[in-house]
Scaffold this motif. Sequence first.
Motif, PDB file in Angstrom:
ATOM      1  N   LEU A   8     -79.525  18.311 -75.293  1.00 36.84           N
ATOM      2  CA  LEU A   8     -78.714  17.105 -75.220  1.00 36.84           C
ATOM      3  C   LEU A   8     -79.562  15.948 -74.712  1.00 36.84           C
ATOM      4  O   LEU A   8     -80.604  16.148 -74.098  1.00 36.84           O
ATOM      5  CB  LEU A   8     -77.482  17.329 -74.326  1.00 36.84           C
ATOM      6  CG  LEU A   8     -77.711  17.755 -72.883  1.00 36.84           C
ATOM      7  CD1 LEU A   8     -77.739  16.558 -71.976  1.00 36.84           C
ATOM      8  CD2 LEU A   8     -76.609  18.689 -72.474  1.00 36.84           C
ATOM      9  N   ARG A   9     -79.084  14.766 -75.004  1.00 36.87           N
ATOM     10  CA  ARG A   9     -79.799  13.572 -74.580  1.00 36.87           C
ATOM     11  C   ARG A   9     -79.012  12.929 -73.436  1.00 36.87           C
ATOM     12  O   ARG A   9     -77.794  12.983 -73.405  1.00 36.87           O
ATOM     13  CB  ARG A   9     -79.953  12.616 -75.749  1.00 36.87           C
ATOM     14  CG  ARG A   9     -80.671  13.314 -76.897  1.00 36.87           C
ATOM     15  CD  ARG A   9     -81.323  12.451 -77.919  1.00 36.87           C
ATOM     16  NE  ARG A   9     -82.199  11.406 -77.506  1.00 36.87           N
ATOM     17  CZ  ARG A   9     -83.495  11.541 -77.183  1.00 36.87           C
ATOM     18  NH1 ARG A   9     -84.054  12.725 -77.159  1.00 36.87           N
ATOM     19  NH2 ARG A   9     -84.224  10.503 -76.893  1.00 36.87           N
ATOM     20  N   ALA A  10     -79.735  12.345 -72.502  1.00 36.01           N
ATOM     21  CA  ALA A  10     -79.093  11.728 -71.344  1.00 36.01           C
ATOM     22  C   ALA A  10     -79.879  10.493 -70.939  1.00 36.01           C
ATOM     23  O   ALA A  10     -81.040  10.317 -71.324  1.00 36.01           O
ATOM     24  CB  ALA A  10     -79.040  12.715 -70.181  1.00 36.01           C
ATOM     25  N   HIS A  11     -79.249   9.642 -70.169  1.00 39.89           N
ATOM     26  CA  HIS A  11     -79.946   8.506 -69.570  1.00 39.89           C
ATOM     27  C   HIS A  11     -80.763   9.024 -68.386  1.00 39.89           C
ATOM     28  O   HIS A  11     -80.413  10.041 -67.775  1.00 39.89           O
ATOM     29  CB  HIS A  11     -78.949   7.449 -69.080  1.00 39.89           C
ATOM     30  CG  HIS A  11     -78.152   6.831 -70.185  1.00 39.89           C
ATOM     31  ND1 HIS A  11     -78.678   5.953 -71.087  1.00 39.89           N
ATOM     32  CD2 HIS A  11     -76.852   6.999 -70.531  1.00 39.89           C
ATOM     33  CE1 HIS A  11     -77.746   5.580 -71.934  1.00 39.89           C
ATOM     34  NE2 HIS A  11     -76.617   6.204 -71.619  1.00 39.89           N
ATOM     35  N   SER A  12     -81.820   8.323 -68.055  1.00 38.89           N
ATOM     36  CA  SER A  12     -82.671   8.774 -66.958  1.00 38.89           C
ATOM     37  C   SER A  12     -81.893   8.839 -65.642  1.00 38.89           C
ATOM     38  O   SER A  12     -82.144   9.716 -64.819  1.00 38.89           O
ATOM     39  CB  SER A  12     -83.906   7.885 -66.824  1.00 38.89           C
ATOM     40  OG  SER A  12     -83.531   6.544 -66.572  1.00 38.89           O
TER      41      SER A  12
END
Length: 87
Positions: A8-12
């Motif tokens: 999954l992709r996430a914000h830092s």
Amino acid sequence: MRDIAINLRAHSEQRDLIDRAASALGKTRSDFMLEAACEKAQAVILDRTFFALDEAAFARFSAALDAPVDANPELERLLSRRPAWEK
């Protein structure tokens, strides 16, 4: 050994928050995220399985469960068929 990857992709900022929480519990990011996701999944499923009723609603619910079932010839025909995997 785990055999399936979940990406999954996430914000830092989200990753950093997760990392801080995982570290506070002495867990890896993956362990923390998997545990949190599984807990949430179980809660969602249980919310759809268990429900609370007041006394009057429970009486109506019990009566509906105890009532005779209407004849359903199509369902009876379906249930009497031999499953495709047994043919």
